[in-house]
Design an enzyme around this catalytic site. Structure first.
Site, PDB file in Angstrom:
ATOM      1  N   ASP A   1      54.348  10.489  37.161  1.00  0.00           N
ATOM      2  CA  ASP A   1      55.000   9.279  36.655  1.00  0.00           C
ATOM      3  C   ASP A   1      56.330   9.107  37.401  1.00  0.00           C
ATOM      4  OD1 ASP A   1      56.407   7.376  35.208  1.00  0.00           O
ATOM      5  OD2 ASP A   1      55.647   8.058  33.257  1.00  0.00           O
ATOM      6  N   HIS A   2      56.356   8.144  38.264  1.00  0.00           N
ATOM      7  CA  HIS A   2      57.530   7.986  39.139  1.00  0.00           C
ATOM      8  C   HIS A   2      58.773   7.503  38.384  1.00  0.00           C
ATOM      9  CE1 HIS A   2      59.569   8.124  42.787  1.00  0.00           C
ATOM     10  NE2 HIS A   2      58.861   7.313  43.548  1.00  0.00           N
TER      11      HIS A   2
END
Ligand code: CAO
Length: 469
Positions: free
Chosen positions: A441-442
């Site tokens: 999850d950036h």
């Protein structure tokens, strides 16, 4: 004692006659001082004529479409005693005197005045011009009326002082625009039913009603979530077909996968681990595993390596709060494992993997994956994971991009290990290389951290002694 008051058209600048485009009251209405009675419109702008006194509107002298000029009587209001005197308090003497004069004139002709008779100056044009001070709204050029000053009676506002580019704003009277501002409605989205597409108060109200009654809107285009509806296709036109309902698991997991895919900014980091030594150890421990009623696959080592990596990079062992503002750190080490079953994919969770040995984890994995295939997992057994592993190593492939199992922040994809020539600085050596694909999850994890995490994982597998540290 009641006092009949005429409300007249104030100074309208250079215009002789302007049309009444809206009548905002009806005979018999109890009106308040300063309440708008009619809207007038020139070629360039609109203005409202408010009542100069509170009371009962006993006579309305104009209707929509009439043309009026300065001084024309619009309406007659039966004002309560003293109301006007109160209004005049605090104003300059001159204004009061003018007012008294005007009052006398009004009482003289209030009985028989007609729109045609009204070609005279309105009462105290400057102080009683009836032009209401608009609320300040810098974004609305209709409201940019120079000369207004707080606490002072409004000066006459000829139409051309309200000049603006009428084409740039929706066509609506000041009171409708004011109401729209109060309701937070952008008039550009409202369809006008009045003359020349004018937006009336009714248009505004029915627009608001429509919006409130509408089902929740699809996300706005540009937010990245607006998806065009799929066309309905009759496949039988192209050949023989057969319809089959999706399994219950697929019907449940599908929307979750979709949500995670579209709502989490995924990036996948690829790496490979040299598991040549690990494979020797794994094979050598197989007999022990079999004795315990299980089998030792690379996946068990991966679970241990994931635990070590979560300890080294604690912000991977976390979840993002729903509002996206807070990271919820976890002090436990539960690892999810994607299991392929005849009815679809399920992800049971192995708990407290930091406290379990390889054989124990292997047994637990055999039990969970077996029950998953039989459809015997309990709901709770698929909850509470910190990070999931999706291993396709038993099947094949070189790399893939797994979808994050929210609310986890990352998922490790594992593909089939392959013997590859690896340059050792002086020669190529045959090494068993296992492909790793870490989707993360950036919003929480930066690319550099993901690369470090994946490299760290690979290093644990490359030298199992590290797992003991
Ligand atoms: N490289 C090479 N060989 C591998 C391997 C890898 N990365 N991973 C497993 N293998 C081997 C095993 O060692 C085993 O070989 P042997 O029988 O010779 O020992 C064989 O492949 C089969 O392993 P397995 O699949 O039975 O066991 P596992 O522990 O690797 O996996 C489980 C268990 C439940 C994860 C697996 O059966 C499964 O369901 N995988 C599918 C997961 C899936 O569908 N993921 C996609 C989800 S979409 O994101």
């Amino acid at each position: 004692m009641s006092d009949k008051r005429e409300i007249r058209v104030p100074d309208i600048g250079d215009f002789d006659k302007v049309p009444v485009i809206e009548v905002l009251v009806a005979e018999g209405d109890e009106i308040e001082a300063e309440q708008s009675l009619v809207t007038l419109e020139s070629d360039k702008a609109t203005m409202e004529v408010p009542a100069s006194a509170a009371g009962k509107l006993v006579e309305l002298r104009v209707k929509e479409g009439d043309e009026v000029g300065e001084g024309d009587v619009i309406a007659i209001v039966e004002a309560a005693d003293g109301g006007e005197e109160e209004k005049e308090e605090g104003r300059g003497k001159g204004a009061s005197e003018d007012k008294d004069d005007a009052k006398d004139e009004q009482s003289d002709d209030s009985e028989d005045s007609t729109p045609e008779s009204g070609n005279r100056k309105p009462e105290t044009a400057s102080s009683e011009s009836g032009i209401r001070k608009p609320e300040a709204d810098p974004s609305d050029p209709h409201q940019s009326v120079p000369g207004w000053e707080d606490g002072l009676p409004p000066p006459p506002v000829p139409f051309d002082e309200m000049d603006h580019d009428p084409g740039s704003l929706p066509h609506a009277s000041p009171s409708v625009r004011k109401l729209a501002r109060e309701l937070g409605v952008d008039l550009k989205g409202v369809e006008g039913s009045g003359r020349k597409g004018r937006i009336t108060e009714e248009d505004l109200k029915s627009h608001v009603k429509q919006v409130m009654e509408a089902p929740p809107a699809a996300p706005a285009a540009g937010s990245g979530l607006a998806v065009a509806e799929a066309p309905k296709i009759d496949f039988s036109k192209y050949g023989e077909i057969e319809e089959e309902k999706l399994s219950r698991i697929k019907r449940i997991s599908g929307p979750n996968l979709h949500r995670n895919w579209v709502s989490i900014p995924h990036v996948t980091q690829f790496d490979q681990a040299d598991i040549t030594e690990m494979e020797v150890f794994r094979k050598s421990s197989q007999r022990q595993a079999e004795a315990a009623g299980t089998k030792m696959t690379p996946l068990v080592f991966l679970i241990k390596a994931v635990v070590a990596a979560l300890k080294e990079f604690p912000h991977f062992n976390a979840s993002l709060s729903n509002d996206g503002q807070t990271l919820i750190r976890k002090k436990y080490f539960h690892v999810g494992v994607a299991v392929d079953t005849p009815n679809g994919l399920v992800v049971p969770v192995l708990r407290d993997c930091d406290q379990k040995g390889l054989i124990e984890l292997a047994k637990e994995l055999t039990d969970l994956s077996g029950r998953a295939r039989e459809g015997k997992l309990k709901g709770d057994e698929m909850k509470g994971g910190c990070l999931s592993i999706s291993s396709l190593g038993g099947i094949g492939g070189t790399a893939f991009t797994p979808i994050i199992n929210a609310p986890e922040l990352a998922i490790l994809g594992v593909s089939r290990a392959e013997m590859k020539p690896v340059w050792d600085g002086s020669a190529f050596q045959p090494r068993l290389m296992m492909p790793l694909s870490l989707s993360y999850d950036h919003r929480v994890i930066d690319g550099a951290d993901a690369a470090r995490f994946t490299r760290f994982l690979a290093e644990q597998l490359e030298d199992l002694r590290r797992l003991l540290l």
